[in-house]
Design a protein around this motif. Structure first.
Motif, PDB file in Angstrom:
ATOM      1  N   ASP A   1      -7.679  14.380   5.925  1.00 40.76           N
ATOM      2  CA  ASP A   1      -8.398  13.464   6.824  1.00 40.76           C
ATOM      3  C   ASP A   1      -8.107  12.041   6.360  1.00 40.76           C
ATOM      4  N   LEU A   2      -7.290  11.326   7.122  1.00 38.89           N
ATOM      5  CA  LEU A   2      -6.858   9.985   6.707  1.00 38.89           C
ATOM      6  C   LEU A   2      -8.025   9.004   6.689  1.00 38.89           C
ATOM      7  N   ASN A   3      -9.007   9.184   7.589  1.00 39.79           N
ATOM      8  CA  ASN A   3     -10.164   8.277   7.580  1.00 39.79           C
ATOM      9  C   ASN A   3     -10.854   8.308   6.213  1.00 39.79           C
ATOM     10  N   GLU A   4     -11.135   9.500   5.747  1.00 44.21           N
ATOM     11  CA  GLU A   4     -11.829   9.637   4.462  1.00 44.21           C
ATOM     12  C   GLU A   4     -10.930   9.245   3.305  1.00 44.21           C
ATOM     13  N   PHE A   5      -9.627   9.593   3.401  1.00 44.29           N
ATOM     14  CA  PHE A   5      -8.665   9.299   2.319  1.00 44.29           C
ATOM     15  C   PHE A   5      -8.549   7.789   2.094  1.00 44.29           C
ATOM     16  N   ILE A   6      -8.438   7.051   3.161  1.00 42.43           N
ATOM     17  CA  ILE A   6      -8.278   5.594   3.040  1.00 42.43           C
ATOM     18  C   ILE A   6      -9.604   4.938   2.667  1.00 42.43           C
ATOM     19  N   ARG A   7     -10.747   5.497   3.207  1.00 41.75           N
ATOM     20  CA  ARG A   7     -12.056   4.933   2.887  1.00 41.75           C
ATOM     21  C   ARG A   7     -12.309   4.985   1.375  1.00 41.75           C
ATOM     22  N   ARG A   8     -11.987   6.113   0.728  1.00 40.37           N
ATOM     23  CA  ARG A   8     -12.188   6.230  -0.729  1.00 40.37           C
ATOM     24  C   ARG A   8     -11.300   5.235  -1.472  1.00 40.37           C
ATOM     25  N   THR A   9     -10.096   5.056  -0.993  1.00 40.23           N
ATOM     26  CA  THR A   9      -9.179   4.112  -1.646  1.00 40.23           C
ATOM     27  C   THR A   9      -9.746   2.701  -1.584  1.00 40.23           C
ATOM     28  N   VAL A  10     -10.238   2.293  -0.398  1.00 41.12           N
ATOM     29  CA  VAL A  10     -10.807   0.935  -0.246  1.00 41.12           C
ATOM     30  C   VAL A  10     -12.032   0.764  -1.135  1.00 41.12           C
TER      31      VAL A  10
ATOM     32  N   HIS B   1     -12.667   2.238  -3.893  1.00 40.53           N
ATOM     33  CA  HIS B   1     -12.214   2.139  -5.284  1.00 40.53           C
ATOM     34  C   HIS B   1     -11.885   0.687  -5.650  1.00 40.53           C
ATOM     35  N   TYR B   2     -11.185  -0.028  -4.791  1.00 37.16           N
ATOM     36  CA  TYR B   2     -10.803  -1.410  -5.099  1.00 37.16           C
ATOM     37  C   TYR B   2     -11.987  -2.358  -4.976  1.00 37.16           C
ATOM     38  N   ILE B   3     -12.925  -2.031  -4.029  1.00 34.52           N
ATOM     39  CA  ILE B   3     -14.121  -2.878  -3.905  1.00 34.52           C
ATOM     40  C   ILE B   3     -14.958  -2.808  -5.175  1.00 34.52           C
ATOM     41  N   ASN B   4     -15.026  -1.634  -5.814  1.00 33.45           N
ATOM     42  CA  ASN B   4     -15.849  -1.447  -7.010  1.00 33.45           C
ATOM     43  C   ASN B   4     -15.225  -2.033  -8.273  1.00 33.45           C
ATOM     44  N   MET B   5     -13.974  -2.495  -8.208  1.00 27.81           N
ATOM     45  CA  MET B   5     -13.315  -3.056  -9.375  1.00 27.81           C
ATOM     46  C   MET B   5     -13.684  -4.541  -9.470  1.00 27.81           C
ATOM     47  N   ALA B   6     -14.243  -4.908 -10.607  1.00 25.21           N
ATOM     48  CA  ALA B   6     -14.778  -6.264 -10.795  1.00 25.21           C
ATOM     49  C   ALA B   6     -13.703  -7.341 -10.653  1.00 25.21           C
TER      50      ALA B   6
ATOM     51  N   PRO C   1     -11.850   2.755  10.720  1.00 24.54           N
ATOM     52  CA  PRO C   1     -11.360   4.132  10.829  1.00 24.54           C
ATOM     53  C   PRO C   1     -11.111   4.530  12.290  1.00 24.54           C
ATOM     54  N   TYR C   2     -10.400   5.616  12.460  1.00 23.97           N
ATOM     55  CA  TYR C   2     -10.212   6.184  13.795  1.00 23.97           C
ATOM     56  C   TYR C   2     -11.528   6.836  14.193  1.00 23.97           C
ATOM     57  N   PRO C   3     -11.953   6.694  15.455  1.00 31.62           N
ATOM     58  CA  PRO C   3     -13.289   7.192  15.836  1.00 31.62           C
ATOM     59  C   PRO C   3     -13.475   8.690  15.685  1.00 31.62           C
ATOM     60  N   GLU C   4     -12.450   9.441  15.615  1.00 30.94           N
ATOM     61  CA  GLU C   4     -12.557  10.886  15.462  1.00 30.94           C
ATOM     62  C   GLU C   4     -11.897  11.303  14.153  1.00 30.94           C
ATOM     63  N   GLN C   5     -12.137  12.543  13.803  1.00 27.13           N
ATOM     64  CA  GLN C   5     -11.470  13.065  12.608  1.00 27.13           C
ATOM     65  C   GLN C   5      -9.951  13.074  12.850  1.00 27.13           C
ATOM     66  N   LEU C   6      -9.221  12.587  11.817  1.00 29.56           N
ATOM     67  CA  LEU C   6      -7.777  12.443  11.974  1.00 29.56           C
ATOM     68  C   LEU C   6      -7.075  13.131  10.817  1.00 29.56           C
TER      69      LEU C   6
ATOM     70  N   ARG D   1      -0.028   6.856  -3.945  1.00 32.80           N
ATOM     71  CA  ARG D   1       0.857   5.871  -4.590  1.00 32.80           C
ATOM     72  C   ARG D   1       1.327   4.823  -3.574  1.00 32.80           C
ATOM     73  N   VAL D   2       1.561   5.281  -2.359  1.00 31.90           N
ATOM     74  CA  VAL D   2       1.983   4.349  -1.310  1.00 31.90           C
ATOM     75  C   VAL D   2       0.893   3.322  -1.042  1.00 31.90           C
ATOM     76  N   LEU D   3      -0.353   3.806  -0.820  1.00 29.48           N
ATOM     77  CA  LEU D   3      -1.453   2.889  -0.531  1.00 29.48           C
ATOM     78  C   LEU D   3      -1.715   1.944  -1.697  1.00 29.48           C
ATOM     79  N   ASP D   4      -1.677   2.475  -2.916  1.00 25.31           N
ATOM     80  CA  ASP D   4      -1.924   1.631  -4.085  1.00 25.31           C
ATOM     81  C   ASP D   4      -0.867   0.519  -4.195  1.00 25.31           C
ATOM     82  N   ASN D   5       0.396   0.876  -3.983  1.00 22.99           N
ATOM     83  CA  ASN D   5       1.450  -0.145  -4.080  1.00 22.99           C
ATOM     84  C   ASN D   5       1.241  -1.258  -3.063  1.00 22.99           C
ATOM     85  N   LEU D   6       0.911  -0.877  -1.817  1.00 21.30           N
ATOM     86  CA  LEU D   6       0.753  -1.879  -0.764  1.00 21.30           C
ATOM     87  C   LEU D   6      -0.488  -2.742  -0.989  1.00 21.30           C
TER      88      LEU D   6
END
Length: 582
Positions: free
Chosen positions: A426-435, A437-442, A453-458, A469-474
């Motif tokens: 589920d890309l919505n949840e996958f990307i939400r956790r990634t974001v 993670h970076y918000i919680n870093m001081a 997110p996309y309005p439906e499960q994706l 690794r792709v998302l982290d690099n970007l």
């Protein structure tokens, strides 16, 4: 039009022109030869002349037609006479014409009857001429039978009773001058007496023997009372034989014609060599230059392109090879660009190697320094200081480990040896956790994160480890290369239920054109970063390769001071492998 068709048309056109040129040259040569033959025949026998030749020698004198000097000369040489008449029979001009003929014509007698009267004295021919500046003219040319004239004057002086000629001294001189011979022959064909400059005959088998030589005119008279016969032979006054004259007259123009034909052939050969050979030599020189690493068109001594005019257009003789020239130009540009990229890549690799050596040397120095400090017995470090040293050693070790992992990952991707295990995520949840993670870093607190997110499960087939690794690099690139306060927005959407589009936008400082062009090249590291480590130069190259392994693509748009927009396209479903029916 293809070069093959252009060659066919070009050669066909050239051959047609060459054929026409040869035909024209042949016609001119034949006309010249015909002119010389006609002139030569006329010089030897005016009866063989054509109306064109005779008309060219008719002149106008006191408003009337007349004969020029050359035509009169030819008539004299051939023992002939000339007579010009109007179509009504009026005498317009006469030269040595028999007086009886001229006077009779003036008195309106029939021309045919007049000619019949003098037929024994003349051989004649008639032409109708049409001079451009006068009325039509009837031209008569007659050859006087010299032997008949001599016989007519000498017959009265012969002594028939005594069977001898009895000619006077004046008459004998006239015979010598005329190059004639008179003979008196009895009934038994025996020569009784003779006179003149020609060789004597002892006897005659037949009278036809008298005319065996075409150089002589012959006249015969038989005196019935005595039974004797008189023969007169007189030489034609012709300067030279037709064959030798023609050969003499044609030898010079034929030589000139042969020389002209040789010059024409040489000129055509040089022209063909210049038209078709020179461009081939220039193109071969161009190819040779490409082989020697000179990526430009051949140039002349003035450093101007050999293929172009001063106005920059392709020269006419090179237009036949236009497709080949276009191909060589494209090849030249490609090789030049490749050489430029190679040099830039080589320089970038050297800079990257130097930077990488420095990046490895710096943390190693720190690790070695802090390790020596901890092992030293000269100082008594507090627990807090030891923890600080150990934390620094750990950070430098992690940095070095990440650097080595990037190098290993790069070569695995390059050799297609990286296993990708896809599973529906589920890309919505996958990307939400990634974001989150970076918000919680001081350290990234000054940045603003947004997620749509996309309005439906994706669900999309991805490998969670490598796509992370792709998302982290970007995201890390957006954080490292932009100042505090930059907004980083991520979103997910669908395109026609076939593709998933992930967008990562920021309103940061953006990138210039050169950086954007080299963004996905290995070893390239940006310069506008506040991170002292400045990365490994492999992150974006790895990112592109990983997205490609997922069956997707990545596109980046950016401009200085306008931020950066990244678009990732992924297939929404895993492609099914075809299977055979069992």
């Amino acid at each position: 039009m293809t070069i093959h068709r252009r060659f066919i048309i070009q050669f066909f056109t050239q051959l047609i022109l060459l054929f026409l040129l040869l035909v024209l040259t042949s016609l001119i040569v034949l006309m010249i030869i015909g002119f010389y033959l006609s002139n030569d025949e006329a010089k030897n026998d005016l009866t063989a002349a054509d109306s064109l030749y005779l008309g060219s020698h008719m002149i106008k004198k006191n408003g009337k037609p007349a004969f020029d000097a050359e035509l009169k000369k030819r008539a004299d040489e051939q023992n002939g006479w000339l007579l010009a008449l109007s179509k009504k029979g009026k005498v317009l001009a006469a030269y040595h014409a028999p007086e009886s003929l001229a006077s009779a014509i003036q008195t309106k007698e029939s021309t045919a009857l007049l000619l019949e009267k003098d037929a024994a004295l003349s051989q004649f021919k008639i032409w109708e001429l049409h001079p451009m500046d006068t009325q039509p003219v009837i031209l008569l040319f007659g050859k006087t039978n010299a032997a008949q004239l001599l016989l007519k004057h000498l017959a009265a002086d012969i002594d028939w009773a005594h069977q001898q000629l009895g000619l006077s001294t004046a008459t004998l001189e006239a015979l010598d001058k005329q190059k004639a011979r008179i003979q008196l022959i009895d009934a038994n064909k025996k020569v009784l007496d003779s006179a003149g400059s020609l060789p004597e005959r002892s006897s005659l088998e037949t009278l036809s023997d008298l005319s065996e030589n075409e150089q002589y005119s012959v006249a015969v008279y038989k005196h019935e009372p005595s039974g004797l016969t008189v023969t007169v032979e007189a030489e034609h006054h012709v300067q030279s034989s037709a064959g030798s004259s023609i050969e003499k007259k044609l030898s010079s123009p034929l030589l000139v014609i042969l020389v002209l034909l040789f010059i024409l052939l040489l000129a055509v050969s040089i022209w063909y060599a210049n038209k078709f050979g020179t461009p081939v030599v220039v193109l071969m020189k161009w190819i040779e230059n490409l082989g020697n690493g000179i990526y430009e068109q051949p140039r002349d001594l003035h450093e101007r392109p050999l293929l172009l005019t001063r106005k920059g257009k392709l020269k006419r003789k090179f237009r036949l090879y236009k497709e080949l020239i276009d191909t060589l130009e494209e090849l030249t540009r490609t090789l030049h660009d490749n050489e430029r990229q190679r040099k830039k890549m080589s320089q970038t690799r050297e800079e990257w190697t130097s930077g990488l050596s420095h990046d490895l040397k710096t943390p190693l120095s720190s690790i070695a320094g802090y390790t020596n400090m901890l092992q030293s017995d000269q100082y008594d470090w507090t627990e807090e200081e030891k923890k600080s040293f150990i934390q620094t050693i750990s950070e430098k070790s992690n940095y070095m480990m990440k650097l080595i992992e990037d190098l290993t990952l790069t070569y695995r991707l390059r050799n297609d040896s990286l296993p990708i295990v896809k599973q529906p995520v589920d890309l919505n949840e996958f990307i939400r956790r990634t974001v989150i993670h970076y918000i919680n870093m001081a350290e990234y607190e000054p940045f603003i994160f947004q997620f749509e997110p996309y309005p439906e499960q994706l669900l999309a087939p991805i490998d969670p480890k490598w796509f992370q690794r792709v998302l982290d690099n970007l995201i890390m690139n957006a954080l490292k290369y932009n100042p505090a306060g930059t907004t980083i927005q991520l979103s997910v959407t669908m395109i026609e239920q076939e593709l998933v589009m992930i967008t990562i936008d920021d309103d940061g400082i953006g990138m210039d054109h050169e950086t954007l062009d080299q963004l996905f090249q290995r070893y390239y590291r940006g310069t506008n970063t506040t991170d002292p480590s400045n990365g490994t130069g492999l992150g974006m190259a790895i990112t592109k390769q990983l997205i490609k392994l997922h069956g997707g693509s990545i596109n980046v748009k950016s401009a200085p001071s306008e931020g950066t927009s990244i678009r990732i396209l992924l297939p929404a479903k895993e492609k099914e492998e075809p299977h055979s029916a069992g």
